[in-house]
Design a protein around this motif. Structure first.
Motif, PDB file in Angstrom:
ATOM      1  N   PHE A 531       0.827  -1.215   0.000  1.00 17.71           N
ATOM      2  CA  PHE A 531       0.000   0.000   0.000  1.00 17.71           C
ATOM      3  C   PHE A 531       0.859   1.261   0.000  1.00 17.71           C
ATOM      4  O   PHE A 531       0.301   2.367  -0.030  1.00 17.71           O
ATOM      5  CB  PHE A 531      -0.921   0.001   1.211  1.00 17.71           C
ATOM      6  CG  PHE A 531      -2.145  -0.842   1.029  1.00 17.71           C
ATOM      7  CD1 PHE A 531      -3.305  -0.320   0.475  1.00 17.71           C
ATOM      8  CD2 PHE A 531      -2.147  -2.182   1.392  1.00 17.71           C
ATOM      9  CE1 PHE A 531      -4.436  -1.095   0.303  1.00 17.71           C
ATOM     10  CE2 PHE A 531      -3.276  -2.969   1.230  1.00 17.71           C
ATOM     11  CZ  PHE A 531      -4.420  -2.431   0.670  1.00 17.71           C
ATOM     12  N   GLY A 532       2.186   1.120   0.041  1.00 18.85           N
ATOM     13  CA  GLY A 532       3.061   2.287   0.001  1.00 18.85           C
ATOM     14  C   GLY A 532       3.114   3.058   1.287  1.00 18.85           C
ATOM     15  O   GLY A 532       3.365   4.282   1.265  1.00 18.85           O
ATOM     16  N   LEU A 533       2.895   2.401   2.421  1.00 15.58           N
ATOM     17  CA  LEU A 533       2.889   3.063   3.730  1.00 15.58           C
ATOM     18  C   LEU A 533       4.213   2.752   4.422  1.00 15.58           C
ATOM     19  O   LEU A 533       4.400   1.662   4.970  1.00 15.58           O
ATOM     20  CB  LEU A 533       1.703   2.580   4.574  1.00 15.58           C
ATOM     21  CG  LEU A 533       0.325   2.718   3.918  1.00 15.58           C
ATOM     22  CD1 LEU A 533      -0.735   2.019   4.723  1.00 15.58           C
ATOM     23  CD2 LEU A 533      -0.026   4.196   3.738  1.00 15.58           C
ATOM     24  N   TRP A 555      -4.468   7.700  -2.737  1.00 16.85           N
ATOM     25  CA  TRP A 555      -5.189   8.347  -1.640  1.00 16.85           C
ATOM     26  C   TRP A 555      -4.869   9.837  -1.596  1.00 16.85           C
ATOM     27  O   TRP A 555      -5.736  10.670  -1.321  1.00 16.85           O
ATOM     28  CB  TRP A 555      -4.814   7.672  -0.319  1.00 16.85           C
ATOM     29  CG  TRP A 555      -5.452   8.307   0.880  1.00 16.85           C
ATOM     30  CD1 TRP A 555      -4.918   9.238   1.707  1.00 16.85           C
ATOM     31  CD2 TRP A 555      -6.776   8.062   1.366  1.00 16.85           C
ATOM     32  NE1 TRP A 555      -5.805   9.594   2.682  1.00 16.85           N
ATOM     33  CE2 TRP A 555      -6.959   8.878   2.510  1.00 16.85           C
ATOM     34  CE3 TRP A 555      -7.813   7.230   0.971  1.00 16.85           C
ATOM     35  CZ2 TRP A 555      -8.134   8.886   3.237  1.00 16.85           C
ATOM     36  CZ3 TRP A 555      -8.994   7.238   1.704  1.00 16.85           C
ATOM     37  CH2 TRP A 555      -9.152   8.055   2.820  1.00 16.85           C
ATOM     38  N   LYS A 556      -3.612  10.191  -1.879  1.00 15.02           N
ATOM     39  CA  LYS A 556      -3.220  11.599  -1.861  1.00 15.02           C
ATOM     40  C   LYS A 556      -3.827  12.374  -3.020  1.00 15.02           C
ATOM     41  O   LYS A 556      -3.950  13.610  -2.954  1.00 15.02           O
ATOM     42  CB  LYS A 556      -1.698  11.714  -1.912  1.00 15.02           C
ATOM     43  CG  LYS A 556      -1.004  11.217  -0.658  1.00 15.02           C
ATOM     44  CD  LYS A 556       0.501  11.361  -0.780  1.00 15.02           C
ATOM     45  CE  LYS A 556       1.213  10.923   0.490  1.00 15.02           C
ATOM     46  NZ  LYS A 556       2.687  11.048   0.381  1.00 15.02           N
ATOM     47  N   LYS A 557      -4.205  11.680  -4.086  1.00 15.98           N
ATOM     48  CA  LYS A 557      -4.777  12.353  -5.257  1.00 15.98           C
ATOM     49  C   LYS A 557      -6.274  12.599  -5.131  1.00 15.98           C
ATOM     50  O   LYS A 557      -6.872  13.229  -6.002  1.00 15.98           O
ATOM     51  CB  LYS A 557      -4.510  11.530  -6.513  1.00 15.98           C
ATOM     52  CG  LYS A 557      -3.033  11.462  -6.903  1.00 15.98           C
ATOM     53  CD  LYS A 557      -2.853  10.633  -8.163  1.00 15.98           C
ATOM     54  CE  LYS A 557      -1.384  10.547  -8.559  1.00 15.98           C
ATOM     55  NZ  LYS A 557      -1.190   9.727  -9.790  1.00 15.98           N
ATOM     56  N   ALA A 560     -10.171  17.097  -2.068  1.00 14.90           N
ATOM     57  CA  ALA A 560     -10.402  17.487  -0.679  1.00 14.90           C
ATOM     58  C   ALA A 560     -11.869  17.287  -0.328  1.00 14.90           C
ATOM     59  O   ALA A 560     -12.765  17.726  -1.043  1.00 14.90           O
ATOM     60  CB  ALA A 560      -9.985  18.944  -0.461  1.00 14.90           C
ATOM     61  N   GLY A 561     -12.101  16.611   0.771  1.00 13.73           N
ATOM     62  CA  GLY A 561     -13.469  16.340   1.207  1.00 13.73           C
ATOM     63  C   GLY A 561     -14.093  15.118   0.590  1.00 13.73           C
ATOM     64  O   GLY A 561     -15.234  14.777   0.911  1.00 13.73           O
ATOM     65  N   ALA A 562     -13.392  14.418  -0.297  1.00 14.34           N
ATOM     66  CA  ALA A 562     -13.930  13.201  -0.920  1.00 14.34           C
ATOM     67  C   ALA A 562     -13.921  12.064   0.095  1.00 14.34           C
ATOM     68  O   ALA A 562     -12.964  11.884   0.841  1.00 14.34           O
ATOM     69  CB  ALA A 562     -13.097  12.830  -2.135  1.00 14.34           C
TER      70      ALA A 562
END
Length: 820
Positions: A531-533, A555-557, A560-562
């Motif tokens: 997961f790239g964590l 997740w970073k893409k 905002a607010g999604a």
């Protein structure tokens, strides 16, 4: 001068319209009556006298199907549809339950009179109307459903009568779209009847029945049915309707219960049939003559209740073993014949490879489930060389028994099993082979088809399910090699498994790590890397990323607010992750603790994600400190949490998992809000469990009661966890079937727990009573158990009779008298 036209009155116009409307209704009624007479006239004609249909192009119409079943009479059909409606009405009104009504007697007094149950009379009337119309009603799409509904309420004698009426027509009936479902239900219920007959309980018919003495038993009827179908079995297993009947018959002949309650267990019924049965109402698929309590008790006695499906095998007569030999001999002809799918007939083949027909059937969508049942039944006595599994595995069982390497002569095996592994219709067959294979055979399959190929198979849309089954059976050495192989797979390639929702291999990997208590740290690192964590700050996003199956880069893409929807695969991954032993599940606990309350509240109000919190609160692998921290973090928010349909269940689970100290803290935080809890549609159930009025009046009594409830809850959870571990071990170990293996493991776990409990019992010191019994030769007296000591004494009733002394107890009584 012409006289002017007079206008009609309003009443005259209304009368004219009424007469016109009545005339139209009469014409429509006459037309409907004419159409009805035409339909009845057509149904009463003989099949060979029907008018021939003409094609538009002038060519001759295709001949009428000789296997078609006659249609039922319209009046009979309407009657049985009314019977189905009456069954639903009586069940909804509570017929069959202990119900009374007030009536006035001759003296004018009101007395209670029990309401008579009319359902047995309805069944008797329906069976009388059924006589002589069995084939017609079974072949109709609407009345066949009613006939299935009646089957569940019939006694053994009525089932024998119905099956006897079908003798000689089974080949036509099993191929019919509607009649095949009736036979499936009849064969399924026949297993219990055969079991009772084998134990000597043969049902007798009514004294008025003329064929009571000549009616064959259910055992004889099943033998006659199979004998009638044996010559055409190689083609019947390819028929989309007859194949299901063959599956049920194989299970009945082997004494394995065939339950429609779990159609996925062996694929007896198709998905479409199972979905249709679900939509028929609560009375379909059960004995509608029995009320809910009696039905649940009967299910528990039969071993088919919740958690006990297919618990025991039925007793079968010796004749079934001979019939099974004939069935196997008939199906062995698959290797010397092929099936023409256009006609459904078997045609001879020239010089096939050994087992070619069986392998072809294993890959077929319709015949494949039959082969899986044969493999499962063969595993009851152990796989043997030349058997069904050996032919599908291209001689691997024979090589293992001979001590040869599995790689010898594996060209055909590699080509065939590679297709079996990736084909949607045949991959369940490979899964069953992996699940039931003996350890040497499984090791050969694992080394030849999975080692070094997981990076491709785990990404395949079909093969990843088979790989997950194989991973669930590996040992510790194979686990270590598998972890090293997965570490060598590129992170981006593993990430594609997540992007394509193919998480079965990773889930099975964590389950095997938990089962073996090996490589848990490595497996956890593989998940985090996938997961790239990497950093500690990124690992706080484990729950949102895994739950929504979004790698960190995606997740970073997100805007905002999604708020992406939680996925079932992600929820299952987190639940499995939490079941890892501490401290390997700490990263999930830390991620949950880092969530703000709004996110945690959304987590608890979702049917998918709330299961994560259930595992956190109930899993024995979660450290007590993490459990305590989670419950304490919700103090002050339990009223908000409980004011929801799903959140209230989470709040109740938190209260049940807390110790007495935390329970007291929860009650203290909610004492001032008990009125709000009572007004809530969902929270008042939670408030009832808290017993806040008792807490306010007698806090110490409340604590004592909660301590007792907590101990009982811990014992229950421990029993559930022991049962789950036993089932997991049974699923991982090879066995005859998942159900039978689970029952065996459960029984073994019960015996082991019983032996542990018996070892923990301490022998008390001998006293005067022991010396008296020892002198009389009776041996030391046994101290009563704690449960017996705390159990209140049972009051004697008039029904209790004084039992005479058992033989050999005279000396004991004499020793007691001498000591007085």
């Amino acid at each position: 001068m012409p006289r002017p036209r007079q206008r009609q009155s309003a009443n005259a116009r209304k009368e004219e319209k009424r007469l016109k409307r009545e005339q139209q209704e009469k014409e429509e009624q006459a037309k409907l009556e004419w159409e009805r007479r035409q339909r009845e006239r057509k149904t009463r004609m003989e099949w060979d006298q029907l008018p021939k249909q003409q094609r538009l192009d002038g060519a001759a119409a295709p001949p009428i199907d000789p296997n078609a079943l006659p249609e039922p009479d319209p009046d009979t059909k309407a009657y049985f549809k009314r019977v189905s409606e009456q069954i639903d009405e009586m069940t909804a009104q509570g017929h069959g339950k202990t119900a009374t009504q007030l009536v006035v007697d001759d003296n004018g007094d009101e007395i209670e009179e029990q309401i008579e149950d009319e359902r047995p009379l309805l069944l008797r009337s329906a069976l009388e109307s059924l006589s002589g119309h069995e084939v017609e009603l079974a072949g109709d799409g609407e009345t066949s459903v009613v006939l299935e509904q009646l089957l569940y309420a019939m006694d053994d004698f009525a089932k024998r009568v119905l099956l006897d009426r079908f003798v000689g027509q089974f080949e036509r009936l099993v191929k019919h779209r509607s009649a095949s479902h009736v036979l499936q239900t009849l064969f399924e219920l026949a297993g219990e009847t055969v079991d009772r007959e084998t134990r000597g309980n043969i049902a007798a018919g009514p004294s008025t029945a003329g064929d009571t003495q000549t009616l064959p038993t259910m055992t004889e009827l099943i033998v006659s049915t199979v004998t009638e179908l044996v010559p055409t079995l190689p083609s019947l297993i390819y028929d989309p309707f007859a194949s299901h009947c063959v599956r049920i018959l194989l299970l009945v002949l082997s004494g394995v219960p065939a339950s429609s309650a779990d159609p996925k267990a062996r694929g007896e019924r198709s998905k479409k049939s199972a979905q249709f049965r679900k939509g028929q109402g609560a009375t379909f698929g059960r004995n509608w003559l029995a009320d809910d309590a009696a039905f649940a008790k009967q299910q528990d006695v039969n071993g088919k209740g919740k958690g006990k499906a297919n618990a025991d095998r039925f007793a079968i007569p010796a004749d079934f073993g001979k019939v099974l030999v004939e069935v196997r001999a008939s199906l062995n002809a698959l290797d010397t014949t092929a099936v023409d799918f256009a006609t459904g007939n078997a045609v001879p083949t020239a010089g096939p490879v050994a087992g070619e027909g069986v392998r072809r059937a294993a890959m077929h969508e319709v015949a494949g489930p039959v082969m899986r049942i044969l493999i499962e039944l063969e595993a009851l006595d152990g796989w043997r060389a030349g058997g069904w599994a050996d032919r599908i595995l291209c001689g691997l069982v024979t090589q293992v028994e001979a001590g040869e390497s599995s790689s010898v002569g594996s060209d055909l095996r590699e080509e065939y099993l590679a297709g079996l592994l990736r084909h949607p219709a045949s991959s369940p067959t490979f899964e069953m082979l992996l699940r039931l294979a003996p350890k040497p055979v499984f090791d050969g399959l694992w080394d030849d088809f999975f080692v070094g190929k997981l990076h491709r198979l785990a990404a395949n849309a079909v093969a990843n399910f088979v790989v997950a089954v194989g991973v669930s059976r590996i040992d510790e050495v194979q686990m270590q090699r598998l972890v090293q192989e997965l570490k060598a797979v590129a992170t981006e390639r593993r990430g594609e498994w997540i992007d394509n929702f193919r998480t079965g291999v990773l889930r099975a990997l964590m389950e095997s790590a938990t089962r073996l208590s090996a490589c848990e740290a490595e497996v956890s690192e593989i998940l985090l890397d996938t997961f790239g964590l990497q950093s500690d700050e990124e690992r706080k996003l484990v729950v949102p990323c895994v739950l929504t199956l979004n790698r960190l880069v995606y997740w970073k893409k997100l805007a905002a607010g999604a708020t992406p929807e939680p996925s079932t695969q992600g929820s299952v991954l987190l639940q499995t992750w939490l079941r890892l032993h501490a401290p390997h599940n700490q990263v999930v606990l830390d991620s949950i603790a880092a969530l703000p309350f709004d996110s945690l509240l959304a987590l608890s109000r979702s049917a998918t994600s709330s299961r994560i919190l259930d595992v956190l609160l109930t899993s024995p692998t979660v450290p007590p400190r993490g459990l305590r921290t989670f419950i304490m973090s919700l103090l002050g928010h339990y009223a908000t949490l409980a004011d929801d349909r799903i959140g209230s269940r989470v709040a109740e689970r938190c209260f049940a998992s807390a110790d007495v100290y935390l329970k007291d803290k929860i009650a203290q935080s909610l004492f001032d809000q008990q009125n709000d809890l009572q007004r809530s549609a969902y929270a008042h159930f939670f408030a009832r469990k808290l017993e806040l009025p008792l807490w306010g009046r007698k806090r110490e009594d409340w604590k004592a009661k909660m301590a007792r409830i907590t101990n009982e809850e811990k014992a229950r959870l421990k029993a559930e966890n022991d049962s789950a571990e036993a089932q997991a071990q049974a699923a991982a170990a090879p066995g005859p079937s998942t159900a039978v293996a689970g029952v065996t493991a459960g029984a073994g776990a019960g015996e082991a727990n019983e032996s542990k409990r018996s070892k923990k019992k301490r022998e008390r010191k001998a006293d005067e009573v022991d010396e008296i019994f020892a002198a009389a030769g009776a041996g030391p007296a046994q101290a009563p158990s704690t449960a017996d000591a705390e159990r209140p004494a049972k009051k004697k009733s008039k029904k209790d009779k004084v039992k005479p002394a058992e033989p050999g107890m005279e000396d004991v009584f004499a020793a007691i008298k001498a000591s007085v």
